[in-house]
Motif scaffolding. Structure first.
Motif, PDB file in Angstrom:
ATOM      1  N   LEU A  72      40.284  42.999  20.670  1.00  0.00           N
ATOM      2  CA  LEU A  72      40.344  42.726  22.110  1.00  0.00           C
ATOM      3  C   LEU A  72      40.979  41.349  22.315  1.00  0.00           C
ATOM      4  CD1 LEU A  72      39.483  43.484  25.053  1.00  0.00           C
ATOM      5  CD2 LEU A  72      37.352  42.242  24.607  1.00  0.00           C
ATOM      6  N   PRO A  73      42.125  41.274  22.990  1.00  0.00           N
ATOM      7  CA  PRO A  73      42.764  39.962  23.179  1.00  0.00           C
ATOM      8  C   PRO A  73      41.955  39.081  24.116  1.00  0.00           C
ATOM      9  CG  PRO A  73      43.895  41.641  24.470  1.00  0.00           C
ATOM     10  CD  PRO A  73      42.886  42.366  23.633  1.00  0.00           C
ATOM     11  N   ALA A  74      42.068  37.799  23.904  1.00  0.00           N
ATOM     12  CA  ALA A  74      41.376  36.851  24.790  1.00  0.00           C
ATOM     13  C   ALA A  74      41.971  36.925  26.191  1.00  0.00           C
ATOM     14  CB  ALA A  74      41.499  35.440  24.230  1.00  0.00           C
ATOM     15  N   ALA A  75      41.128  36.744  27.188  1.00  0.00           N
ATOM     16  CA  ALA A  75      41.585  36.783  28.579  1.00  0.00           C
ATOM     17  C   ALA A  75      42.306  35.484  28.921  1.00  0.00           C
ATOM     18  CB  ALA A  75      40.403  36.987  29.520  1.00  0.00           C
ATOM     19  N   SER A  76      43.441  35.612  29.578  1.00  0.00           N
ATOM     20  CA  SER A  76      44.195  34.443  30.042  1.00  0.00           C
ATOM     21  C   SER A  76      43.686  34.038  31.419  1.00  0.00           C
ATOM     22  CB  SER A  76      45.690  34.765  30.108  1.00  0.00           C
ATOM     23  OG  SER A  76      46.172  35.137  28.838  1.00  0.00           O
ATOM     24  N   PRO A  77      43.897  32.783  31.823  1.00  0.00           N
ATOM     25  CA  PRO A  77      43.476  32.364  33.164  1.00  0.00           C
ATOM     26  C   PRO A  77      44.037  33.299  34.238  1.00  0.00           C
ATOM     27  CG  PRO A  77      44.116  30.464  31.886  1.00  0.00           C
ATOM     28  CD  PRO A  77      44.468  31.666  31.059  1.00  0.00           C
ATOM     29  N   GLY A  78      43.152  33.762  35.116  1.00  0.00           N
ATOM     30  CA  GLY A  78      43.554  34.682  36.174  1.00  0.00           C
ATOM     31  C   GLY A  78      43.294  36.129  35.836  1.00  0.00           C
ATOM     32  N   ASP A  79      43.054  36.446  34.544  1.00  0.00           N
ATOM     33  CA  ASP A  79      42.752  37.825  34.154  1.00  0.00           C
ATOM     34  C   ASP A  79      41.341  38.202  34.598  1.00  0.00           C
ATOM     35  OD1 ASP A  79      45.197  37.996  32.997  1.00  0.00           O
ATOM     36  OD2 ASP A  79      44.486  37.851  30.920  1.00  0.00           O
ATOM     37  N   GLU A  80      41.170  39.449  35.003  1.00  0.00           N
ATOM     38  CA  GLU A  80      39.841  39.931  35.382  1.00  0.00           C
ATOM     39  C   GLU A  80      38.976  40.070  34.138  1.00  0.00           C
ATOM     40  OE1 GLU A  80      39.905  43.394  37.807  1.00  0.00           O
ATOM     41  OE2 GLU A  80      41.436  42.614  39.169  1.00  0.00           O
ATOM     42  N   LEU A  81      37.721  39.657  34.255  1.00  0.00           N
ATOM     43  CA  LEU A  81      36.789  39.690  33.134  1.00  0.00           C
ATOM     44  C   LEU A  81      35.893  40.917  33.156  1.00  0.00           C
ATOM     45  CD1 LEU A  81      35.665  35.949  33.100  1.00  0.00           C
ATOM     46  CD2 LEU A  81      37.352  37.057  31.616  1.00  0.00           C
ATOM     47  N   GLU A  82      35.968  41.695  34.225  1.00  0.00           N
ATOM     48  CA  GLU A  82      35.070  42.828  34.376  1.00  0.00           C
ATOM     49  C   GLU A  82      35.665  43.852  35.320  1.00  0.00           C
ATOM     50  OE1 GLU A  82      31.566  41.038  35.928  1.00  0.00           O
ATOM     51  OE2 GLU A  82      32.529  40.422  37.791  1.00  0.00           O
ATOM     52  N   TRP A  83      35.153  45.059  35.236  1.00  0.00           N
ATOM     53  CA  TRP A  83      35.485  46.115  36.193  1.00  0.00           C
ATOM     54  C   TRP A  83      34.394  46.106  37.241  1.00  0.00           C
ATOM     55  CZ3 TRP A  83      34.467  51.967  35.022  1.00  0.00           C
ATOM     56  CH2 TRP A  83      34.770  52.724  36.139  1.00  0.00           C
ATOM     57  N   ALA A  84      34.716  45.579  38.405  1.00  0.00           N
ATOM     58  CA  ALA A  84      33.749  45.515  39.504  1.00  0.00           C
ATOM     59  C   ALA A  84      33.924  46.763  40.350  1.00  0.00           C
ATOM     60  CB  ALA A  84      33.974  44.258  40.344  1.00  0.00           C
ATOM     61  N   ARG A  85      32.955  47.662  40.279  1.00  0.00           N
ATOM     62  CA  ARG A  85      33.064  48.919  41.015  1.00  0.00           C
ATOM     63  C   ARG A  85      32.840  48.727  42.503  1.00  0.00           C
ATOM     64  NH1 ARG A  85      30.096  53.726  38.279  1.00  0.00           N
ATOM     65  NH2 ARG A  85      31.887  54.794  39.208  1.00  0.00           N
ATOM     66  N   ASP A  86      32.287  47.594  42.863  1.00  0.00           N
ATOM     67  CA  ASP A  86      32.081  47.278  44.275  1.00  0.00           C
ATOM     68  C   ASP A  86      32.112  45.758  44.417  1.00  0.00           C
ATOM     69  OD1 ASP A  86      31.564  47.450  46.956  1.00  0.00           O
ATOM     70  OD2 ASP A  86      29.397  47.617  46.725  1.00  0.00           O
TER      71      ASP A  86
END
Length: 430
Positions: A72-86
């Protein structure tokens, strides 16, 4: 998010959890758990930069083969960290700015650079089809583009200046990009008038503004960059819905019918540029400008701009740290103020509870005393009706029964049980 709470719309799925799930079971199985289609879940993985098994992976897995699982690649600034269903998803944040190390640019300096910076790809076509504001500056319909404010006449040179400047940064190893999403990086206001305005003047510019600033990162230190064409206050003639500089008016030939026109002073594009570099951090107020004194000074006049900003990073970091320190002091002050207000409110409720409880007890005693007097009245009536005739006695007893129903009880224990102590009142108010 486990299978037990997959129906909860408010739950969120982290990148790490989604990564583990899509590599543990087929996509269709994971999608079924979340009650979405497998194609929708695949788009979510792409958006979160979560690698997923390719077609045929599970068939190979069933035969005992173990295809390589990418990390799993590291998240870059601005990347979403989660799937927010709401609601809104959390995004990866930029690291705090730090003074770059001396040797941090060597590797980047040797890489090959394109002829045109990626931020400017398609920029000319987009601006060519844009409308104009009342002063003649282009207003594109798109807002997520390079922060360049220019007239149609100066568009080509603005692109040349921006490209030269952006590539100068890249040559030194400094990335020029649009500010990453959700980073709270702010754009500095643009005053396009070359000589500014008069003091206390109400001025409402109609300039286009980008939705996210263009920033250059020198190490971890961000600088905002705006390139704009300055305006100059000149005499214009308004004719047929258009302003034209008086100095550029053609010689008029006598005509039988002249259209209506008038002259005034207005701010029009000057064909001279300004490069405005600023700190996009919320608590750091810093800005510098490089201006053309005559058309064509740029990009030659920008030769030292990159090195000037490199030398400025330590100052920005120092100001950022001071801003954070002041913000922490302010946060502690607000927290202390909230605690003080909470204590004051608790004391106010305590005093009010004592007063209300005392008043209620006093009212109960008064009401009980009144009811007691009425009971004595009833007892006296019962004593006096003993000598009455049966018929008259029955009528009086009926009235006495009705009267008793209209009077509160005289049971002192019941009155006291209904009374609320100060503690009971205080607890119920919380």
């Amino acid at each position: 998010m486990g299978g037990n709470n997959a129906n909860n719309k408010d739950t969120r799925v982290s990148r790490e959890q989604l990564y583990e799930e899509v590599w543990a079971e087929p996509m269709t199985t994971v999608a079924l758990k979340y009650k979405v289609s497998s194609s929708f879940l695949a788009r979510i993985c792409t958006r979160l930069k979560v690698p997923r098994p390719q077609r045929g992976y599970w068939a190979m897995y069933a035969t005992g083969k173990r295809p390589k699982k990418p990390p799993l690649p590291a998240a870059s600034p601005g990347d979403e960290l989660e799937w927010a269903r709401d609601g809104y998803a959390r995004v990866a944040q930029l690291p705090p700015p730090q003074v770059p190390q001396d040797g941090s640019r060597n590797k980047s300096r040797r890489r090959s650079l394109p002829q045109q910076h990626p931020l400017l790809e398609g920029f000319k076509e987009l601006m060519t089809g844009a409308g104009e504001d009342r002063n003649g500056f282009l207003k594109p319909k798109k807002y997520l583009i390079a922060d360049i404010i220019v007239s149609k006449e100066s568009l080509d040179r603005a692109i040349e200046v921006a490209n030269t400047l952006y590539l100068s940064f890249e040559k030194r190893g400094h990335s020029v990009i649009l500010a990453p999403y959700g980073q709270n990086l702010h754009r500095y206001e643009v005053e396009q008038r070359e000589k500014g305005g008069r003091r206390n003047e109400h001025y409402y510019p109609d300039l286009w503004s980008t939705s996210r600033p263009t920033v250059v990162f020198i190490g971890t230190v961000a600088f905002g960059v705006t390139i704009f064409e300055m305006s100059e206050n000149v005499e214009v003639e308004h004719q047929d819905g258009k302003y034209t500089r008086v100095s550029e008016l053609p010689l008029k030939k006598p005509r039988r019918y002249e259209s209506y026109s008038w002259r005034s002073m207005s701010d029009l594009p000057s064909r001279r540029f300004c490069v405005q570099v600023y700190s996009p951090y919320q608590r750091v107020t810093w800005m510098r400008q490089w201006r053309e004194s005559k058309t064509g000074d740029f990009p030659r006049k920008l030769a030292d701009l990159v090195k000037d900003l490199e030398a400025e990073t330590a100052n920005i970091v120092k100001r950022f740290e001071e801003g954070e320190r002041q913000a922490e002091i302010e946060r502690q002050r607000r927290e202390e103020e909230r605690r003080r207000q909470a204590l004051e409110e608790a004391e106010r409720r305590r005093i009010k509870a004592i007063k209300d409880s005392r008043d209620e007890l006093s009212d109960i005693i008064k009401a009980w005393a009144k009811a007691k007097r009425i009971e004595e009245f009833f007892a006296d009536v019962e004593h006096r009706i003993a000598d009455l005739e049966d018929k008259e006695k029955t009528a009086v007893l009926e009235r006495l029964t009705l009267a008793r129903k209209m009077v509160d009880t005289t049971d002192a224990l019941k009155w006291l049980t209904s009374w609320k102590t100060p503690e009971e009142r205080n607890n119920s108010a919380k």
